[in-house]
Motif scaffolding. Structure first.
Motif, short mmCIF file in Angstrom:
data_model
loop_
_atom_site.label_atom_id
_atom_site.label_comp_id
_atom_site.label_asym_id
_atom_site.label_seq_id
_atom_site.Cartn_x
_atom_site.Cartn_y
_atom_site.Cartn_z
N LYS A 199 47.51 1.16 78.22
CA LYS A 199 46.55 1.71 77.27
C LYS A 199 47.22 2.01 75.93
O LYS A 199 46.64 1.77 74.86
CB LYS A 199 45.91 2.96 77.86
CG LYS A 199 44.76 3.50 77.02
CD LYS A 199 44.08 4.67 77.73
CE LYS A 199 42.91 5.18 76.90
NZ LYS A 199 42.24 6.34 77.58
N LYS A 200 48.45 2.53 76.01
CA LYS A 200 49.20 2.81 74.78
C LYS A 200 49.48 1.53 74.00
O LYS A 200 49.37 1.50 72.78
CB LYS A 200 50.51 3.52 75.13
CG LYS A 200 50.34 4.93 75.62
CD LYS A 200 51.69 5.55 75.96
CE LYS A 200 51.55 6.96 76.53
NZ LYS A 200 52.86 7.53 76.91
N LEU A 201 49.87 0.48 74.72
CA LEU A 201 50.15 -0.81 74.07
C LEU A 201 48.88 -1.38 73.43
O LEU A 201 48.93 -1.97 72.35
CB LEU A 201 50.71 -1.80 75.09
CG LEU A 201 52.13 -1.53 75.60
CD1 LEU A 201 52.50 -2.52 76.69
CD2 LEU A 201 53.14 -1.59 74.46
N LYS A 202 47.76 -1.19 74.12
CA LYS A 202 46.49 -1.69 73.59
C LYS A 202 46.14 -1.00 72.29
O LYS A 202 45.64 -1.63 71.35
CB LYS A 202 45.39 -1.49 74.64
CG LYS A 202 44.08 -2.17 74.29
CD LYS A 202 43.09 -2.05 75.44
CE LYS A 202 41.79 -2.77 75.09
NZ LYS A 202 40.80 -2.68 76.20
N GLU A 203 46.39 0.29 72.24
CA GLU A 203 46.11 1.05 71.03
C GLU A 203 47.10 0.71 69.92
O GLU A 203 46.72 0.56 68.75
CB GLU A 203 46.16 2.55 71.33
CG GLU A 203 45.00 3.07 72.15
CD GLU A 203 43.68 2.97 71.39
OE1 GLU A 203 43.69 3.19 70.16
OE2 GLU A 203 42.66 2.66 72.03
N LYS A 204 48.37 0.56 70.31
CA LYS A 204 49.43 0.30 69.33
C LYS A 204 49.26 -1.06 68.67
O LYS A 204 49.49 -1.22 67.46
CB LYS A 204 50.79 0.40 70.01
CG LYS A 204 51.97 0.24 69.06
CD LYS A 204 53.29 0.44 69.80
CE LYS A 204 54.48 0.30 68.85
NZ LYS A 204 55.77 0.51 69.58
N PRO A 212 48.47 3.85 82.07
CA PRO A 212 48.66 4.65 80.84
C PRO A 212 49.50 3.92 79.80
O PRO A 212 49.19 3.97 78.60
CB PRO A 212 49.38 5.90 81.36
CG PRO A 212 48.98 6.01 82.79
CD PRO A 212 48.90 4.60 83.27
N GLU A 213 50.59 3.24 80.25
CA GLU A 213 51.44 2.49 79.32
C GLU A 213 50.68 1.32 78.71
O GLU A 213 50.83 1.02 77.52
CB GLU A 213 52.69 1.98 80.06
CG GLU A 213 53.62 3.07 80.54
CD GLU A 213 54.20 3.88 79.38
OE1 GLU A 213 54.45 3.29 78.31
OE2 GLU A 213 54.36 5.10 79.54
N GLN A 238 50.26 -7.79 71.62
CA GLN A 238 49.81 -6.95 72.72
C GLN A 238 50.06 -7.64 74.06
O GLN A 238 50.55 -7.03 75.02
CB GLN A 238 48.33 -6.64 72.56
CG GLN A 238 47.76 -5.74 73.63
CD GLN A 238 46.26 -5.56 73.50
OE1 GLN A 238 45.52 -5.61 74.48
NE2 GLN A 238 45.79 -5.37 72.26
N LYS A 246 46.38 -3.04 68.68
CA LYS A 246 44.96 -3.39 68.76
C LYS A 246 44.57 -4.46 67.73
O LYS A 246 43.58 -5.16 67.91
CB LYS A 246 44.09 -2.15 68.58
CG LYS A 246 44.29 -1.42 67.26
CD LYS A 246 43.42 -0.17 67.23
CE LYS A 246 43.62 0.61 65.93
NZ LYS A 246 42.79 1.85 65.90
#
Length: 251
Positions: free
Chosen positions: A93-98, A90-91, A106, A100
């Motif tokens: 995934k958040k970094l990937k979105e933040k 989950p963390e 990243q 991107k």
């Protein structure tokens, strides 16, 4: 990555008979690898065969168990690192979105996340890397040890491929079962390779001296039993983030 790396190592280990020296090993003139890897392994196989009714097939079994027990701590470390990485999904995934739009940032933040949580993304490679010289040495030991090369075990001539294809089929089947136990730890891309890797093992086993796929089969069976206690039965495995199933190893 793990499956791809395994494929490369297995290919590297499988030198063709024409490229492998067939002359008996002379430790006085041998190169470093032959003297300190191939020659000791060849003598170890001889020693166990002498104490197991002259059966090199059983000798390979004992050597396989010893090798797997030696690398067991690395395997457990790989499992723990894999579980931690799953918990961090989950963390990540958040970094990937933040980040991107910034691949470098990243990557930096992801590595920081790994370091803070004690995760080594390369831990899964360690057991395979350790086995790489063993596989190469085993193949050379077979080709250069006349006793092993000419030995018959069950229906097999250990120095020649199994032209009945029974051994390649068992090697491929046990490879697939082994991966089924670890399927919950794989992403979708790696799961797609679950069907490719056994086919590669089958093709390579068709061409290798039977002693090498016999080593793989012994190792696969050991890993299947080991995986049952670590991951549990394939059908009962939980998805990342859920509690461990009863068949799996507790944290």
């Amino acid at each position: 990555m793990l499956v791809a790396l395994s494929s490369v190592i297995l290919l590297l280990s499988g030198c063709s008979p024409s490229s492998a020296a067939s002359a008996p090993i002379d430790p006085n003139t041998a190169n470093f690898f032959t003297k300190y890897f191939t020659y000791p392994l060849s003598k170890t196989l001889d020693w166990f065969a002498d104490h197991l009714w002259g059966q090199y097939g059983l000798s390979i079994l004992v050597v396989t168990l010893i090798i797997r027990l030696i690398i067991l701590p690395l395997t457990l470390k790989q499992y723990k690192s894999s579980k931690r990485m799953q918990d961090l999904q989950p963390e990540m995934k958040k970094l990937k979105e933040k980040y991107k739009d910034d691949a470098k940032k990243q990557q930096e933040e992801t590595m920081k996340l790994f370091q803070q949580n004690g995760v080594n993304p390369l831990a899964g490679c360690f057991p395979i890397i350790v086995q790489m010289p063993i596989l190469i040495a085993l193949y050379q030991a077979i080709m250069r040890n006349q006793e092993i090369h000419e030995h018959t075990f069950l229906w097999l001539n250990l120095g020649k491929p199994d032209h009945l294809y029974i051994l390649p089929l068992i090697a491929a089947a046990t490879t697939f079962i082994q991966q089924m136990f670890m399927s919950s730890q794989m992403n979708q891309q790696m799961k797609s390779l679950m069907y490719i890797f056994p086919v590669m093992i089958f093709v390579m086993s068709m061409n290798f001296a039977s002693a090498l796929p016999l080593y793989w089969i012994y190792g696969n069976i050991f890993t299947i039993v080991q995986s049952y206690f670590i991951y549990g039965a394939p059908g009962s495995q939980k998805k990342p983030g859920s509690q461990n199933n009863k068949g799996g190893l507790s944290k």
